[in-house]
Design a protein around this motif. Sequence first.
Motif, PDB file in Angstrom:
ATOM      1  N   ASP A   1      23.275  18.885 -23.253  1.00 47.73           N
ATOM      2  CA  ASP A   1      23.580  18.158 -24.478  1.00 47.73           C
ATOM      3  C   ASP A   1      22.500  17.104 -24.693  1.00 47.73           C
ATOM      4  O   ASP A   1      22.585  16.004 -24.166  1.00 47.73           O
ATOM      5  CB  ASP A   1      24.961  17.502 -24.340  1.00 47.73           C
TER       6      ASP A   1
ATOM      7  N   ASP B   1      31.377  22.245 -33.702  1.00 44.42           N
ATOM      8  CA  ASP B   1      31.528  21.345 -32.568  1.00 44.42           C
ATOM      9  C   ASP B   1      30.152  20.984 -31.999  1.00 44.42           C
ATOM     10  O   ASP B   1      29.121  21.403 -32.516  1.00 44.42           O
ATOM     11  CB  ASP B   1      32.391  22.044 -31.507  1.00 44.42           C
ATOM     12  N   LYS B   2      30.166  20.227 -30.921  1.00 42.67           N
ATOM     13  CA  LYS B   2      28.923  19.789 -30.292  1.00 42.67           C
ATOM     14  C   LYS B   2      28.001  20.965 -29.962  1.00 42.67           C
ATOM     15  O   LYS B   2      28.436  21.956 -29.385  1.00 42.67           O
ATOM     16  CB  LYS B   2      29.254  19.028 -29.012  1.00 42.67           C
TER      17      LYS B   2
ATOM     18  N   ALA C   1      27.437  26.626 -30.165  1.00 43.52           N
ATOM     19  CA  ALA C   1      28.486  25.684 -30.551  1.00 43.52           C
ATOM     20  C   ALA C   1      29.736  26.466 -30.918  1.00 43.52           C
ATOM     21  O   ALA C   1      29.667  27.622 -31.323  1.00 43.52           O
ATOM     22  CB  ALA C   1      28.048  24.834 -31.742  1.00 43.52           C
TER      23      ALA C   1
ATOM     24  N   LYS D   1      25.879  10.897 -31.040  1.00 49.31           N
ATOM     25  CA  LYS D   1      27.301  10.787 -31.388  1.00 49.31           C
ATOM     26  C   LYS D   1      27.640  11.754 -32.519  1.00 49.31           C
ATOM     27  O   LYS D   1      28.680  12.383 -32.546  1.00 49.31           O
ATOM     28  CB  LYS D   1      27.626   9.347 -31.829  1.00 49.31           C
TER      29      LYS D   1
ATOM     30  N   ASN E   1      26.267  14.560 -33.088  1.00 50.95           N
ATOM     31  CA  ASN E   1      26.358  15.914 -32.547  1.00 50.95           C
ATOM     32  C   ASN E   1      27.697  16.153 -31.870  1.00 50.95           C
ATOM     33  O   ASN E   1      28.274  17.220 -31.970  1.00 50.95           O
ATOM     34  CB  ASN E   1      25.217  16.158 -31.558  1.00 50.95           C
ATOM     35  N   ARG E   2      28.197  15.133 -31.190  1.00 53.20           N
ATOM     36  CA  ARG E   2      29.448  15.308 -30.432  1.00 53.20           C
ATOM     37  C   ARG E   2      30.610  15.645 -31.331  1.00 53.20           C
ATOM     38  O   ARG E   2      31.463  16.430 -30.998  1.00 53.20           O
ATOM     39  CB  ARG E   2      29.753  14.052 -29.626  1.00 53.20           C
ATOM     40  N   GLY E   3      30.658  15.035 -32.486  1.00 50.91           N
ATOM     41  CA  GLY E   3      31.766  15.331 -33.380  1.00 50.91           C
ATOM     42  C   GLY E   3      31.405  14.953 -34.790  1.00 50.91           C
ATOM     43  O   GLY E   3      31.269  13.793 -35.107  1.00 50.91           O
ATOM     44  N   THR E   4      31.197  15.976 -35.619  1.00 47.95           N
ATOM     45  CA  THR E   4      30.902  15.665 -37.008  1.00 47.95           C
ATOM     46  C   THR E   4      32.220  15.410 -37.712  1.00 47.95           C
ATOM     47  O   THR E   4      32.777  16.290 -38.354  1.00 47.95           O
ATOM     48  CB  THR E   4      30.145  16.812 -37.684  1.00 47.95           C
TER      49      THR E   4
END
Length: 173
Positions: free
Chosen positions: A25, A71-72, A87, A155, A157-160
């Motif tokens: 990641d 998702d990420k 993803a 951040k 990328n972790r959760g749009t």
Amino acid sequence: MSTEVKHCVKSSMPDIFKEIKDWNDDMRSWSNLMYCDMYNYFVRSTAVDGETMKNFKSLQSYNYFQSGNVDKILHFNATDNKIFMKASVRSSQTVSRLNDAYVMCTGEGAVEQAWCTCMAGLGLSCSHVGALLWKIEYAVRNSMTGVSCTDETAKWNRGTTRTLNQSHLSVFS
Ligand SMILES: [Zn+2]
């Protein structure tokens, strides 16, 4: 993982994707994928799969991305300038079904191969792969990858989330 049996030829996950165990990641190492790379991929796939360009043009894939359904993104940098990215993509807001989309690109962004868990029996592309590509393209275009990657972009990328999407996407709606 779908248990239903589709009535056309199954396309199982290519070995090159299976072999990767070490997903990372880190947006700094993403492929430099641009819109023309997406376009080229869909045009090339269309030659063997008539549905492909329709998938691309339907904008469903873009909507998946815009709605925060991607998702990420994780990646793996192979030795020969190949970058694998994957993803989970939620099919819709109401159905909690996840598909895992995979792409293999060059460092420069050319999409060489793609696969998705929804593809059992389908063609070479789907709206989930499209959504994954849109997310990468968006990050590259907005200088969120490479050296300019910050805590904030990581951040993203972790959760749009919907909120983040609104502010990020208002630029080109
Ligand atoms: Zn799919």
